[in-house]
Write an enzyme that holds these catalytic residues in place. Structure first.
Site, PDB file in Angstrom:
ATOM      1  N   ASN A 126       0.944  -0.995  -0.267  1.00  0.00           N
ATOM      2  CA  ASN A 126      -0.386   0.214   0.193  1.00  0.00           C
ATOM      3  C   ASN A 126       0.699   1.431  -0.378  1.00  0.00           C
ATOM      4  O   ASN A 126       0.217   1.963   0.467  1.00  0.00           O
ATOM      5  CB  ASN A 126      -0.682  -0.147   1.592  1.00  0.00           C
ATOM      6  CG  ASN A 126      -0.450   0.460   2.459  1.00  0.00           C
ATOM      7  OD1 ASN A 126       1.062  -0.345   2.858  1.00  0.00           O
ATOM      8  ND2 ASN A 126      -0.770   0.793   3.105  1.00  0.00           N
ATOM      9  N   GLU A 127       2.186   0.940  -0.193  1.00  0.00           N
ATOM     10  CA  GLU A 127       2.926   1.777  -0.445  1.00  0.00           C
ATOM     11  C   GLU A 127       2.802   3.889  -1.019  1.00  0.00           C
ATOM     12  O   GLU A 127       2.363   4.545  -0.764  1.00  0.00           O
ATOM     13  CB  GLU A 127       4.659   1.693  -1.078  1.00  0.00           C
ATOM     14  CG  GLU A 127       5.278   1.281   0.233  1.00  0.00           C
ATOM     15  CD  GLU A 127       4.891  -0.832   0.072  1.00  0.00           C
ATOM     16  OE1 GLU A 127       5.877  -1.324   0.938  1.00  0.00           O
ATOM     17  OE2 GLU A 127       4.002  -0.770  -0.406  1.00  0.00           O
ATOM     18  N   VAL A 128       2.335   3.091  -2.870  1.00  0.00           N
ATOM     19  CA  VAL A 128       1.170   4.134  -3.141  1.00  0.00           C
ATOM     20  C   VAL A 128      -0.048   5.124  -1.846  1.00  0.00           C
ATOM     21  O   VAL A 128      -0.039   6.111  -2.513  1.00  0.00           O
ATOM     22  CB  VAL A 128       0.935   3.628  -4.420  1.00  0.00           C
ATOM     23  CG1 VAL A 128      -0.166   3.312  -4.273  1.00  0.00           C
ATOM     24  CG2 VAL A 128       0.536   5.242  -5.553  1.00  0.00           C
ATOM     25  N   LEU A 130       0.188   5.645   0.123  1.00  0.00           N
ATOM     26  CA  LEU A 130       0.901   6.632   1.902  1.00  0.00           C
ATOM     27  C   LEU A 130       2.081   7.314   0.639  1.00  0.00           C
ATOM     28  O   LEU A 130       3.082   8.781   1.657  1.00  0.00           O
ATOM     29  CB  LEU A 130       2.169   6.178   2.325  1.00  0.00           C
ATOM     30  CG  LEU A 130       1.001   4.838   3.471  1.00  0.00           C
ATOM     31  CD1 LEU A 130       2.217   3.493   4.707  1.00  0.00           C
ATOM     32  CD2 LEU A 130       0.042   5.453   4.153  1.00  0.00           C
TER      33      LEU A 130
END
Length: 249
Positions: A126-128, A130
């Site tokens: 889910n980095e994108v 964040l």
């Protein structure tokens, strides 16, 4: 973090707080356990977590407090330890017992095979969401491990998936009852360990060589570029919100 090498299939159980968050001490301990594994003569490895999480990702309270040089060093350390698992010359099975999010999902993706427990937990990058980028280590090992059609929903959209949806996208091989997870992972690892070891080792090396070469080529600038996204206004704001929630929980 415990390593049981009493049988041909070693079991490494991660234990670092309730979320098995990945910080500097976690990486140091994991590296030490990999040293012990390679010295043990074990034929295969099962990697799992203790508690409700396989690993819920990086230790954000620690990481968010780092300045740019410290964060670059941390990301290089993270990438080296992950790459070491990715290139281990023996079969590695991840028994994903709970949440495997962001860095925790990256860790699971370094294994040859992933089995997930049934349950109400999430897997994904889910980095994108964040405001964070994905280092070459993540992109290249993911590209090596999942179908090309899964790269969009997993990497670009950053979806967090239940076990069955993760299986459908190729993040895990199968979903099994939680009570059977370790036994099934051990059986899968033993089956791989029964293959002729030199042949398995050489084929694994050849399959992963393009990804390793791409990661090594990108290393010089990769951590710096990731840190730039981590220090963007959007990322700092979202990370601060997440850290505040973690400290209240």
């Amino acid at each position: 973090m415990d390593l049981d090498v009493s049988a041909q299939v070693a079991v490494l159980s991660m234990r670092a707080g309730k979320a098995n968050a990945i910080g500097t001490a976690f990486l140091d301990r994991l590296s030490d356990r990999l040293d012990a594994l390679e010295a043990s003569g074990a034929r295969a490895l099962v990697l799992t977590g203790e508690g409700r999480a396989f690993s819920a990702g990086l230790d954000l309270p620690e990481v968010s407090g780092m300045d740019r040089p410290a964060l670059e060093r941390f990301i290089r350390h993270f990438s080296e330890v992950m790459l070491r698992i990715f290139t281990l010359p023996l079969p590695v099975v991840a028994a994903v017992n709970g949440h495997a999010i962001a860095g925790g999902c990256v860790l699971a993706m370094q294994a040859d095979v992933r089995l997930a427990a049934q349950g109400d937990h999430r897997l994904g990058l889910n980095e994108v969401q964040l405001g964070l980028g994905l280092p070459a280590l993540v992109v290249e090992t993911l590209r090596c491990q999942v179908p090309a059609t899964s790269l969009g929903p997993v990497a670009l959209e950053g979806r967090l998936l239940g076990p069955e949806d993760a299986r459908a996208l190729g993040l895990v091989e199968s979903v099994v009852p939680a009570a059977e997870l370790l036994a099934r992972a051990g059986e899968r690892a033993a089956g791989l360990a029964a293959l002729p070891a030199p042949a398995f080792r050489e084929i694994k090396r050849a399959l992963r060589a393009p990804a390793v070469a791409a990661i090594r080529q990108a290393q010089r600038d990769d951590a710096r570029l990731w840190v730039e996204t981590a220090f963007s206004a959007a990322a700092r704001e979202r990370l601060a919100e997440v850290v505040a929630r973690l400290r209240r929980s």
